[in-house]
Design a protein around this motif. Structure first.
Motif, PDB file in Angstrom:
ATOM      1  N   SER A   1       3.746  -2.608 -11.841  1.00 32.58           N
ATOM      2  CA  SER A   1       3.980  -1.794 -10.655  1.00 32.58           C
ATOM      3  C   SER A   1       4.537  -2.665  -9.534  1.00 32.58           C
ATOM      4  O   SER A   1       4.043  -3.764  -9.274  1.00 32.58           O
ATOM      5  CB  SER A   1       2.663  -1.164 -10.214  1.00 32.58           C
ATOM      6  N   LEU A   2       5.565  -2.174  -8.857  1.00 38.83           N
ATOM      7  CA  LEU A   2       6.130  -2.909  -7.727  1.00 38.83           C
ATOM      8  C   LEU A   2       5.082  -3.098  -6.639  1.00 38.83           C
ATOM      9  O   LEU A   2       5.035  -4.141  -5.983  1.00 38.83           O
ATOM     10  CB  LEU A   2       7.348  -2.159  -7.178  1.00 38.83           C
ATOM     11  N   GLY A   3       4.210  -2.113  -6.446  1.00 42.43           N
ATOM     12  CA  GLY A   3       3.186  -2.243  -5.415  1.00 42.43           C
ATOM     13  C   GLY A   3       2.250  -3.406  -5.688  1.00 42.43           C
ATOM     14  O   GLY A   3       1.941  -4.197  -4.788  1.00 42.43           O
ATOM     15  N   LEU A   4       1.784  -3.546  -6.933  1.00 41.45           N
ATOM     16  CA  LEU A   4       0.883  -4.651  -7.268  1.00 41.45           C
ATOM     17  C   LEU A   4       1.617  -5.987  -7.250  1.00 41.45           C
ATOM     18  O   LEU A   4       1.062  -7.001  -6.820  1.00 41.45           O
ATOM     19  CB  LEU A   4       0.240  -4.401  -8.629  1.00 41.45           C
ATOM     20  N   ALA A   5       2.858  -6.003  -7.714  1.00 43.46           N
ATOM     21  CA  ALA A   5       3.632  -7.248  -7.658  1.00 43.46           C
ATOM     22  C   ALA A   5       3.862  -7.675  -6.216  1.00 43.46           C
ATOM     23  O   ALA A   5       3.758  -8.866  -5.880  1.00 43.46           O
ATOM     24  CB  ALA A   5       4.962  -7.070  -8.378  1.00 43.46           C
ATOM     25  N   ALA A   6       4.162  -6.720  -5.358  1.00 43.79           N
ATOM     26  CA  ALA A   6       4.360  -7.047  -3.944  1.00 43.79           C
ATOM     27  C   ALA A   6       3.086  -7.611  -3.343  1.00 43.79           C
ATOM     28  O   ALA A   6       3.123  -8.532  -2.523  1.00 43.79           O
ATOM     29  CB  ALA A   6       4.818  -5.808  -3.181  1.00 43.79           C
ATOM     30  N   LYS A   7       1.932  -7.087  -3.763  1.00 42.56           N
ATOM     31  CA  LYS A   7       0.657  -7.607  -3.267  1.00 42.56           C
ATOM     32  C   LYS A   7       0.485  -9.068  -3.665  1.00 42.56           C
ATOM     33  O   LYS A   7       0.089  -9.910  -2.852  1.00 42.56           O
ATOM     34  CB  LYS A   7      -0.489  -6.770  -3.837  1.00 42.56           C
ATOM     35  N   VAL A   8       0.790  -9.377  -4.914  1.00 45.11           N
ATOM     36  CA  VAL A   8       0.655 -10.745  -5.406  1.00 45.11           C
ATOM     37  C   VAL A   8       1.536 -11.706  -4.632  1.00 45.11           C
ATOM     38  O   VAL A   8       1.082 -12.722  -4.096  1.00 45.11           O
ATOM     39  CB  VAL A   8       0.992 -10.809  -6.908  1.00 45.11           C
ATOM     40  N   PHE A   9       2.822 -11.406  -4.567  1.00 44.88           N
ATOM     41  CA  PHE A   9       3.771 -12.356  -3.986  1.00 44.88           C
ATOM     42  C   PHE A   9       3.715 -12.369  -2.468  1.00 44.88           C
ATOM     43  O   PHE A   9       3.804 -13.433  -1.845  1.00 44.88           O
ATOM     44  CB  PHE A   9       5.187 -12.044  -4.475  1.00 44.88           C
ATOM     45  N   LYS A  10       3.553 -11.202  -1.862  1.00 51.05           N
ATOM     46  CA  LYS A  10       3.548 -11.174  -0.400  1.00 51.05           C
ATOM     47  C   LYS A  10       2.308 -11.864   0.154  1.00 51.05           C
ATOM     48  O   LYS A  10       2.401 -12.655   1.103  1.00 51.05           O
ATOM     49  CB  LYS A  10       3.608  -9.722   0.088  1.00 51.05           C
ATOM     50  N   THR A  11       1.166 -11.607  -0.443  1.00 54.65           N
ATOM     51  CA  THR A  11      -0.066 -12.211   0.061  1.00 54.65           C
ATOM     52  C   THR A  11      -0.203 -13.657  -0.371  1.00 54.65           C
ATOM     53  O   THR A  11      -0.588 -14.518   0.406  1.00 54.65           O
ATOM     54  CB  THR A  11      -1.294 -11.410  -0.409  1.00 54.65           C
ATOM     55  N   GLY A  12       0.101 -13.931  -1.644  1.00 60.13           N
ATOM     56  CA  GLY A  12      -0.106 -15.271  -2.166  1.00 60.13           C
ATOM     57  C   GLY A  12       0.909 -16.290  -1.704  1.00 60.13           C
ATOM     58  O   GLY A  12       0.555 -17.442  -1.426  1.00 60.13           O
TER      59      GLY A  12
ATOM     60  N   ALA B   1       0.808  -1.220   0.000  1.00 61.26           N
ATOM     61  CA  ALA B   1       0.000   0.000   0.000  1.00 61.26           C
ATOM     62  C   ALA B   1       0.843   1.273   0.000  1.00 61.26           C
ATOM     63  O   ALA B   1       0.294   2.379  -0.111  1.00 61.26           O
ATOM     64  CB  ALA B   1      -0.939   0.010   1.205  1.00 61.26           C
ATOM     65  N   ASP B   2       2.162   1.160   0.104  1.00 62.93           N
ATOM     66  CA  ASP B   2       3.043   2.323   0.094  1.00 62.93           C
ATOM     67  C   ASP B   2       2.972   2.991  -1.277  1.00 62.93           C
ATOM     68  O   ASP B   2       3.336   2.378  -2.286  1.00 62.93           O
ATOM     69  CB  ASP B   2       4.475   1.882   0.395  1.00 62.93           C
ATOM     70  N   PRO B   3       2.505   4.231  -1.376  1.00 62.79           N
ATOM     71  CA  PRO B   3       2.386   4.890  -2.687  1.00 62.79           C
ATOM     72  C   PRO B   3       3.697   4.951  -3.448  1.00 62.79           C
ATOM     73  O   PRO B   3       3.691   4.988  -4.684  1.00 62.79           O
ATOM     74  CB  PRO B   3       1.877   6.291  -2.329  1.00 62.79           C
ATOM     75  N   ALA B   4       4.825   4.960  -2.743  1.00 60.82           N
ATOM     76  CA  ALA B   4       6.117   5.033  -3.426  1.00 60.82           C
ATOM     77  C   ALA B   4       6.371   3.808  -4.297  1.00 60.82           C
ATOM     78  O   ALA B   4       7.066   3.881  -5.311  1.00 60.82           O
ATOM     79  CB  ALA B   4       7.238   5.194  -2.407  1.00 60.82           C
TER      80      ALA B   4
END
Length: 473
Positions: free
Chosen positions: A189-200, A146-149
């Motif tokens: 986007s790194l944010g969306l990729a992080a969501k995929v891998f971190k959560t999944g 969720a970090d906008p950066a």
């Protein structure tokens, strides 16, 4: 006694169906309008001769709590079961001795040890690459999606900073990322990729266990969804295209600002309107002043998905699905039973995400490209007869998860009281997935109910866990 509140939901995909169910469950009188002759949006089925064909292969994961809640709500969970444990066969077509099989499997150990054994034996990476992947995974766990950066950075650059080789990106990060994000690491986007891998993969041991429909998608997203909507009292109008949504300028009979939804054949009044349609269609229907900068919706790009369908005269694949490396083929699923094929043949569906290079190619070109690749991967296919070969194309299958897309995605609330937005392209924090679509519909309904002073939580709220479920694994 006060008059019953009314709502119109525009769009009968997963987002719209979810919103309609939640609003109806909270006591509103709901009308659902859909321009197509069916529900389900871009996760649907159609007939081709004796076959029932899904337009694309859709899967979900155990941590997709919103979509799982949706399946429960429509009594469809038993028709789309999950694996007992994550197990993904991965065939490398480029191995010099022929296709080499590797597997991505989990154990019951805590995260991140649940994948350690599988990664240690993964034959498609060198020992050094496997160690490097482990270090990157630990770094990924420290990111806040969720970090906008993170939204402005691309995933490939971040992977490069953590020493990921081109082979590691191909054999692991893009293997998962292309299928769930519908984009390569460079385009994500790194944010969306992080969501995929971190959560999944990095939240709970069973988070990435895969589920998929063992029946045609239409049985779930149309037939069962329609049955649930009708039982909840929702009026459904198919083949009904909405032409405008306007404020009446007068107080509604329930005390709020009234809305008027015009279709080609009718005009409906409502206290609440949910636009659960693609971003360009939403842009065309938004009344003046509903968003501060509505043209941002037009800047949300789209990405295509191609599905290649092959019917053989015999069984050529003995596992339910596999992923592939060293070949244009991405993911292959056995759709024989779900399609109704019963004469001894086998029906395979190839799910090709980020398909910009192939989406407009003629069927003859795609046949010449993919059939030899299937023969490379599946020796049993080399002597089999092709009974049927066809493709389905979704040119605007998902929004493109490019760096910076997060600042373009609006939330469910607009600046016009009583008007809400839903769709996987809205600000769910997720890529364009079935999970994101359901969450968006729930978020829109919850926002509407909060404004009306009501609450309903029949589906998991949008703040709970979950991860992508889309037209590939």
């Amino acid at each position: 006694m006060s008059a019953q509140r009314t709502a119109v939901v525009v769009g009968g995909g997963l987002a719209g169906v979810t919103a309609a169910l939640e609003l109806a469950d909270a006591g509103l009188r709901v009308t659902l309008l859909e321009g197509r002759p069916r529900l389900g949006g871009l996760a649907f089925s159609f007939k081709r001769g004796e076959l029932t064909v899904d337009n694309g292969q859709h899967v979900y994961l155990r941590c997709c709590t919103a979509y799982r809640g949706f399946l429960d709500r429509i009594d469809g969970a038993a028709l789309a079961p999950l694996q007992d444990r994550l197990d993904v066969p991965v065939l490398d077509a480029a191995h010099p001795k022929g296709p080499r099989l590797g597997r991505l499997r989990r154990t019951a150990l805590p995260v991140p040890l649940h994948l350690a054994s599988s990664l240690a034996r993964y034959p498609h990476l060198s020992l050094a690459e496997r160690a490097s992947v482990g270090r990157a995974a630990l770094a990924l766990r420290r990111l806040d999606p969720a970090d906008p950066a993170l939204d402005g950075l691309d995933f490939a650059t971040w992977l490069g900073r953590y020493g990921q080789s081109g082979r590691a990106v191909e054999a692991l990060w893009d293997l998962v990322g292309i299928a769930t994000l519908n984009a390569t690491a460079e385009q994500s986007s790194l944010g969306l990729a992080a969501k995929v891998f971190k959560t999944g993969l990095l939240s709970e041991p069973g988070a990435a266990d895969i589920g998929w429909a063992r029946v045609p998608l239409g049985d779930l997203h149309d037939t069962l969804a329609r049955k649930a909507l009708e039982a909840a009292g929702v009026r459904i109008a198919l083949r009904t295209r909405v032409t405008s949504v306007t404020r009446t300028g007068e107080a509604s009979r329930t005390g709020g600002t009234g809305w008027r939804v015009e279709t080609e054949h009718d005009s409906l009044a409502a206290d609440t309107v949910v636009l659960a349609v693609p971003q360009r269609e939403a842009h065309g229907l938004l009344p003046h002043g509903a968003l501060a900068d509505p043209d941002k919706l037009l800047d949300i790009a789209t990405a295509p998905i191609l599905n290649v369908h092959v019917v053989y005269d015999r069984k050529v694949l003995r596992r339910p699905f596999f992923a592939a490396l060293g070949t244009p083929v991405q993911w292959v699923f056995d759709r024989t039973d779900a399609s109704g094929l019963t004469d001894g043949g086998q029906y395979l569906a190839l799910s090709q995400s980020a398909a910009q290079d192939d989406i407009d190619e003629p069927v003859s070109v795609l046949r010449a490209k993919y059939l030899p690749e299937l023969e490379r991967l599946l020796p049993a296919a080399r002597g089999a007869k092709i009974r049927d070969f066809f493709v389905t194309r979704e040119r605007t299958a998902t929004f493109a998860p490019t760096p910076g897309v997060g600042r373009l995605r609006p939330g469910p609330r607009t600046d016009a009281p009583g008007l809400y937005l839903a769709g996987a392209w809205t600000a769910t924090g997720w890529p364009a997935t079935m999970e994101g679509a359901v969450r968006s519909g729930s978020a829109a309904a919850q926002a509407a109910l909060a404004a009306l002073g009501r609450h309903r939580t029949s589906l998991p709220p949008s703040s709970t866990g979950g991860t992508p479920s889309r037209s590939s694994a």
